[in-house]
Design a protein around this motif. Structure first.
Motif, short mmCIF file in Angstrom:
data_model
loop_
_atom_site.label_atom_id
_atom_site.label_comp_id
_atom_site.label_asym_id
_atom_site.label_seq_id
_atom_site.Cartn_x
_atom_site.Cartn_y
_atom_site.Cartn_z
N VAL A 86 19.83 135.58 -10.65
CA VAL A 86 19.11 135.12 -9.47
C VAL A 86 17.62 135.40 -9.64
O VAL A 86 17.22 136.54 -9.89
CB VAL A 86 19.64 135.83 -8.20
N GLN A 87 16.82 134.35 -9.50
CA GLN A 87 15.37 134.50 -9.49
C GLN A 87 14.94 134.74 -8.05
O GLN A 87 15.16 133.91 -7.18
CB GLN A 87 14.66 133.27 -10.03
N VAL A 88 14.31 135.89 -7.80
CA VAL A 88 13.82 136.24 -6.47
C VAL A 88 12.30 136.23 -6.51
O VAL A 88 11.69 136.88 -7.36
CB VAL A 88 14.33 137.64 -6.03
N ASP A 89 11.71 135.46 -5.60
CA ASP A 89 10.25 135.42 -5.48
C ASP A 89 9.84 136.31 -4.32
O ASP A 89 10.42 136.24 -3.23
CB ASP A 89 9.76 134.00 -5.22
N PHE A 90 8.85 137.15 -4.55
CA PHE A 90 8.23 137.96 -3.50
C PHE A 90 6.97 137.22 -3.08
O PHE A 90 6.15 136.86 -3.94
CB PHE A 90 7.88 139.36 -4.04
N LYS A 91 6.81 136.97 -1.77
CA LYS A 91 5.69 136.17 -1.27
C LYS A 91 4.95 136.93 -0.18
O LYS A 91 5.51 137.79 0.48
CB LYS A 91 6.20 134.84 -0.72
N ASP A 92 3.68 136.52 0.01
CA ASP A 92 2.92 137.09 1.11
C ASP A 92 3.20 136.29 2.38
O ASP A 92 3.96 135.31 2.36
CB ASP A 92 1.42 137.16 0.78
N SER A 93 2.59 136.68 3.49
CA SER A 93 2.86 136.04 4.77
C SER A 93 2.42 134.58 4.78
O SER A 93 2.92 133.79 5.58
CB SER A 93 2.18 136.80 5.90
N GLY A 94 1.53 134.19 3.87
CA GLY A 94 1.08 132.80 3.78
C GLY A 94 1.95 131.96 2.86
O GLY A 94 1.69 130.78 2.67
N GLY A 95 2.99 132.55 2.28
CA GLY A 95 3.88 131.81 1.40
C GLY A 95 3.44 131.79 -0.06
O GLY A 95 4.06 131.12 -0.88
N ASN A 96 2.38 132.52 -0.40
CA ASN A 96 1.91 132.58 -1.78
C ASN A 96 2.77 133.56 -2.57
O ASN A 96 3.02 134.67 -2.12
CB ASN A 96 0.45 133.03 -1.82
N ARG A 97 3.18 133.13 -3.76
CA ARG A 97 4.02 133.98 -4.60
C ARG A 97 3.21 135.15 -5.15
O ARG A 97 2.16 134.97 -5.73
CB ARG A 97 4.60 133.15 -5.74
N LEU A 98 3.72 136.36 -4.94
CA LEU A 98 3.08 137.57 -5.42
C LEU A 98 3.72 138.08 -6.70
O LEU A 98 3.06 138.67 -7.55
CB LEU A 98 3.18 138.68 -4.36
N ASP A 99 5.03 137.88 -6.83
CA ASP A 99 5.77 138.38 -7.98
C ASP A 99 7.09 137.63 -8.05
O ASP A 99 7.54 137.04 -7.06
CB ASP A 99 6.03 139.88 -7.83
N THR A 100 7.71 137.65 -9.20
CA THR A 100 9.02 137.05 -9.37
C THR A 100 9.84 137.92 -10.31
O THR A 100 9.29 138.48 -11.25
CB THR A 100 8.92 135.59 -9.89
N VAL A 101 11.12 138.07 -9.99
CA VAL A 101 11.99 138.89 -10.82
C VAL A 101 13.33 138.17 -11.01
O VAL A 101 13.70 137.31 -10.23
CB VAL A 101 12.24 140.29 -10.22
N LEU A 102 14.02 138.57 -12.05
CA LEU A 102 15.36 138.07 -12.31
C LEU A 102 16.33 139.23 -12.16
O LEU A 102 16.13 140.28 -12.76
CB LEU A 102 15.45 137.49 -13.73
N VAL A 103 17.34 139.04 -11.33
CA VAL A 103 18.34 140.08 -11.14
C VAL A 103 19.69 139.49 -11.53
O VAL A 103 19.97 138.32 -11.27
CB VAL A 103 18.35 140.63 -9.69
N THR A 104 20.52 140.31 -12.17
CA THR A 104 21.84 139.88 -12.59
C THR A 104 22.90 140.64 -11.81
O THR A 104 22.80 141.86 -11.64
CB THR A 104 22.04 140.15 -14.10
N VAL A 105 23.89 139.89 -11.34
CA VAL A 105 25.05 140.50 -10.69
C VAL A 105 26.23 140.11 -11.58
O VAL A 105 26.61 138.95 -11.66
CB VAL A 105 25.25 139.99 -9.24
N SER A 106 26.79 141.09 -12.26
CA SER A 106 27.81 140.82 -13.27
C SER A 106 29.23 140.97 -12.74
O SER A 106 29.50 141.80 -11.87
CB SER A 106 27.63 141.78 -14.45
N ASP A 107 30.12 140.16 -13.32
CA ASP A 107 31.57 140.29 -13.15
C ASP A 107 32.03 140.35 -11.70
O ASP A 107 32.73 141.28 -11.28
CB ASP A 107 32.08 141.52 -13.92
#
Length: 170
Positions: free
Chosen positions: A118-139
């Motif tokens: 899952v790609q999760v985007d962290f955004k500010d209150s204006g909707g601008n992307r601040l950071d993005t991470v990839l998280v895995t949920v296995s099995d």
């Protein structure tokens, strides 16, 4: 730091004008000359601060673009994956130390055990992307849910919102 230089320059300019106005030689030309010199110094420091801020913003933007591209490459390498953004829910954003976090819950609607990226985007209150991470949920067993925590790569300031940008079940 750049903002501090600008504030100091403005303070110096105001003091220079005020001090010149209180001196014995209080002719309009000396006041004007001091004000002009102070304004010139403030403008010069302001340009330096703006250039430094622009450089930092450029470096941050470049690093962010690189991280986003890397997450995209990792998702694209998953063979036989199915897009499943609708099977992913995000909790309320929070913090863990100096990092922003959010709980990621996936629901496996397939008939066998699957993993999720899952790609999760962290955004500010204006909707601008601040950071993005990839998280895995296995099995995650068929018909069950799995959880993981997404953590920002760096410290984020202000109100942070989160969004599922992409999700792949494989």
């Amino acid at each position: 730091m750049p903002r501090t230089k600008g504030v100091l320059a403005l303070t110096a300019a105001i003091c220079a004008v005020a001090l010149t106005g209180c001196s014995d030689d209080n002719t309009p030309s000396s006041v004007s000359s001091a004000a002009s010199k102070a304004a010139s110094a403030a403008e010069s420091l302001g340009r330096e601060a703006t250039a430094a801020a622009s450089s930092l913003a450029s470096e941050a933007s470049s690093a962010f673009a690189s991280a986003t591209a890397e997450v995209g490459r990792e998702l694209d390498q998953i063979k036989g994956g199915v897009d499943v953004e609708g099977d992913v829910k995000l909790g309320t954003p929070g913090t863990d130390g100096d990092r922003s976090t959010v709980e990621v819950t996936v629901t496996n609607s397939a008939d066998s055990t699957k993993s999720f990226a899952v790609q999760v985007d962290f955004k500010d209150s204006g909707g601008n992307r601040l950071d993005t991470v990839l998280v895995t949920v296995s099995d995650v067993p068929a018909g069950k849910t799995g959880k993981a925590t997404a953590r920002s790569n760096r410290t984020l300031s202000g109100a942070v919102k989160t969004e599922v940008a992409r999700a792949v079940r494989y």
